[in-house]
Enzyme design. Structure first.
Site, PDB file in Angstrom:
ATOM      1  CD  GLU A  89      -3.086  -0.964   2.164  1.00 44.70           C
ATOM      2  OE1 GLU A  89      -2.892  -0.202   3.137  1.00 44.70           O
ATOM      3  OE2 GLU A  89      -4.059  -1.725   2.083  1.00 44.70           O
ATOM      4  NE  ARG A 100      -6.310   2.106 -24.976  1.00 44.14           N
ATOM      5  CZ  ARG A 100      -5.349   1.186 -24.994  1.00 44.14           C
ATOM      6  NH1 ARG A 100      -5.014   0.611 -26.119  1.00 44.14           N
ATOM      7  NH2 ARG A 100      -4.732   0.853 -23.885  1.00 44.14           N
ATOM      8  CE  LYS A 106      -6.675   0.739 -35.908  1.00 43.01           C
ATOM      9  NZ  LYS A 106      -5.826   1.163 -34.803  1.00 43.01           N
ATOM     10  NE  ARG A 166      -8.383  -1.410 -32.059  1.00 34.93           N
ATOM     11  CZ  ARG A 166      -7.245  -2.070 -31.867  1.00 34.93           C
ATOM     12  NH1 ARG A 166      -7.264  -3.349 -31.546  1.00 34.93           N
ATOM     13  NH2 ARG A 166      -6.094  -1.459 -31.999  1.00 34.93           N
ATOM     14  CG  ASP A 168      -2.014   5.685 -33.703  1.00 30.94           C
ATOM     15  OD1 ASP A 168      -2.909   6.522 -33.536  1.00 30.94           O
ATOM     16  OD2 ASP A 168      -2.242   4.474 -33.900  1.00 30.94           O
ATOM     17  CB  SER A 214      -1.812  -0.820 -26.919  1.00 35.21           C
ATOM     18  OG  SER A 214      -2.048  -1.723 -25.866  1.00 35.21           O
ATOM     19  CB  THR A 215      -0.950  -5.196 -29.058  1.00 43.65           C
ATOM     20  OG1 THR A 215      -1.539  -4.683 -30.261  1.00 43.65           O
ATOM     21  CG2 THR A 215      -2.014  -5.375 -27.997  1.00 43.65           C
ATOM     22  N   GLY A 216       1.115  -2.963 -30.437  1.00 49.08           N
ATOM     23  CA  GLY A 216       2.007  -2.759 -31.586  1.00 49.08           C
ATOM     24  C   GLY A 216       1.438  -3.326 -32.876  1.00 49.08           C
TER      25      GLY A 216
HETATM   26  C1  R5P Z   1      -6.684   3.361 -31.860  1.00 46.47           C
HETATM   27  O1  R5P Z   1      -7.612   3.981 -32.381  1.00 46.47           O
HETATM   28  C2  R5P Z   1      -5.441   4.032 -31.376  1.00 46.47           C
HETATM   29  O2  R5P Z   1      -5.271   5.273 -31.989  1.00 46.47           O
HETATM   30  C3  R5P Z   1      -4.214   3.178 -31.620  1.00 46.47           C
HETATM   31  O3  R5P Z   1      -4.081   2.974 -33.010  1.00 46.47           O
HETATM   32  C4  R5P Z   1      -4.342   1.855 -30.928  1.00 46.47           C
HETATM   33  O4  R5P Z   1      -4.637   2.034 -29.569  1.00 46.47           O
HETATM   34  C5  R5P Z   1      -3.060   1.060 -31.080  1.00 46.47           C
HETATM   35  O5  R5P Z   1      -3.246  -0.184 -30.488  1.00 46.47           O
HETATM   36  P1  R5P Z   1      -2.307  -1.411 -30.830  1.00 46.47           P
HETATM   37  O6  R5P Z   1      -0.885  -0.953 -30.652  1.00 46.47           O
HETATM   38  O7  R5P Z   1      -2.707  -2.463 -29.832  1.00 46.47           O
HETATM   39  O8  R5P Z   1      -2.601  -1.826 -32.237  1.00 46.47           O
END
Ligand code: R5P
Length: 284
Positions: A36, A91, A184, A186, A210, A214-216
């Site tokens: 903590e 997000r 793109k 998703r 961008d 995150s995950t790339g």
């Molecule tokens: C989505 O709209 C965001 O702008 C980024 O493109 C997204 O969060 C990237 O996520 P990741 O790296 O997991 O593809």
């Protein structure tokens, strides 16, 4: 005016204290054996305006922000401005399915309880600012990222989707080069589809820009497309470098030449400072 940086954002607070010429509040903090968080404000900030800087990622930093806000209020500070360099949970900004929380709203409501003003940089969507019950503002890190990219001989800026088009356009103006975007879609949190697009990237040094990596996955697919169309060098630039899991490995094996992020989430690739973006709010 005083400034306090939480453990996630100490360097940004230090940069701002220098550029705004304001004193950093002395604090004592530690983790108890059960992890903590403990915090104490040493300076007397009664009646003073105070800026708190803290990224809300990962979760432990959210609790720390709440404790910082409470300690500042309990110390009877005057106006409290909360700077959130990376606003985690942004997000989940709507109820995608029944029974889900609107996480961005939940966090915004709690942060608003002990704040008079909130400032963040490149939130995932601007409408999340309305979730705060106090005035909330955003700024953009594009100028700072573009200044860095300008030294790299970039010939083209690419947005990985239409949503990032304005960001790419703005950066291209500063660099004085072309811009374009990818198509793109998703599918879910880890799967995306990038529709092939005829890109004029033959022999060019391209920067993909961008808000978040995150995950790339988004960037890796974009890099592969660019390389397919003959790009020479590919730079990946983002405001918030989460680089979850094996993101870096994905970017490198896709052929990325350099990874650049700001310091909203401190790490190896934080090559660009965001403090100049926040300074502007106080220099007006
Ligand atoms: C989505 O709209 C965001 O702008 C980024 O493109 C997204 O969060 C990237 O996520 P990741 O790296 O997991 O593809």
């Amino acid at each position: 005016m005083y400034i306090i940086g939480g453990t996630a954002s100490k360097s940004i607070a230090k940069d701002l204290s220098k550029s705004l010429n304001i004193q950093q509040v002395e604090t004592i903090s530690k983790r108890f054996p059960d992890n903590e968080f403990y915090l104490r404000i040493v300076d007397d900030i009664k009646g003073e305006d105070v800026i708190i800087v803290q990224t809300t990622y990962p979760d432990s930093n959210i609790v720390e922000l709440f404790l910082l806000q409470d300690a500042v209020r309990e110390s009877e500070a005057n106006e409290v401005t909360v700077i959130i360099p990376y606003f985690g949970y942004a997000r989940q900004d709507t109820k995608f399915k029944d029974g889900e929380p609107i996480s961005a709203k939940a966090l915004a409501r709690l942060i608003s309880m002990n704040a008079d003003k909130v400032i963040t940089v490149d939130p995932h969507k601007e409408h999340i600012l309305k979730f705060f019950s106090v005035p909330a503002f955003s700024c953009s890190a594009v100028e700072e990222l573009a200044k860095y990219l300008n030294q790299k001989g970039v010939d083209m800026v690419l947005a990985p989707d239409k949503g990032a088009l304005n960001r790419a356009k703005e950066a291209s103006k500063i660099i004085n080069c072309d811009f374009d975007y990818m198509e793109k879609t998703r599918i879910d949190g880890t799967t995306i589809e990038i529709k092939p697009k005829s890109l004029d990237s033959e022999g060019k040094n391209v920067a993909i820009i961008d808000d978040i990596v995150s995950t790339g996955g988004t960037m890796a697919k974009s890099i592969k497309e660019l390389k397919k169309y003959g790009a020479k060098k590919v730079f990946v630039a983002c405001t918030h470098g989460l680089f979850a899991g094996d993101a870096i490995k994905k970017l490198v094996s896709a052929g990325c030449n350099e990874i650049i992020s700001t310091d909203t989430i401190k790490g190896e690739y934080s090559k660009v400072k965001v403090s100049p973006c926040f300074s502007k709010f106080f220099n007006k």
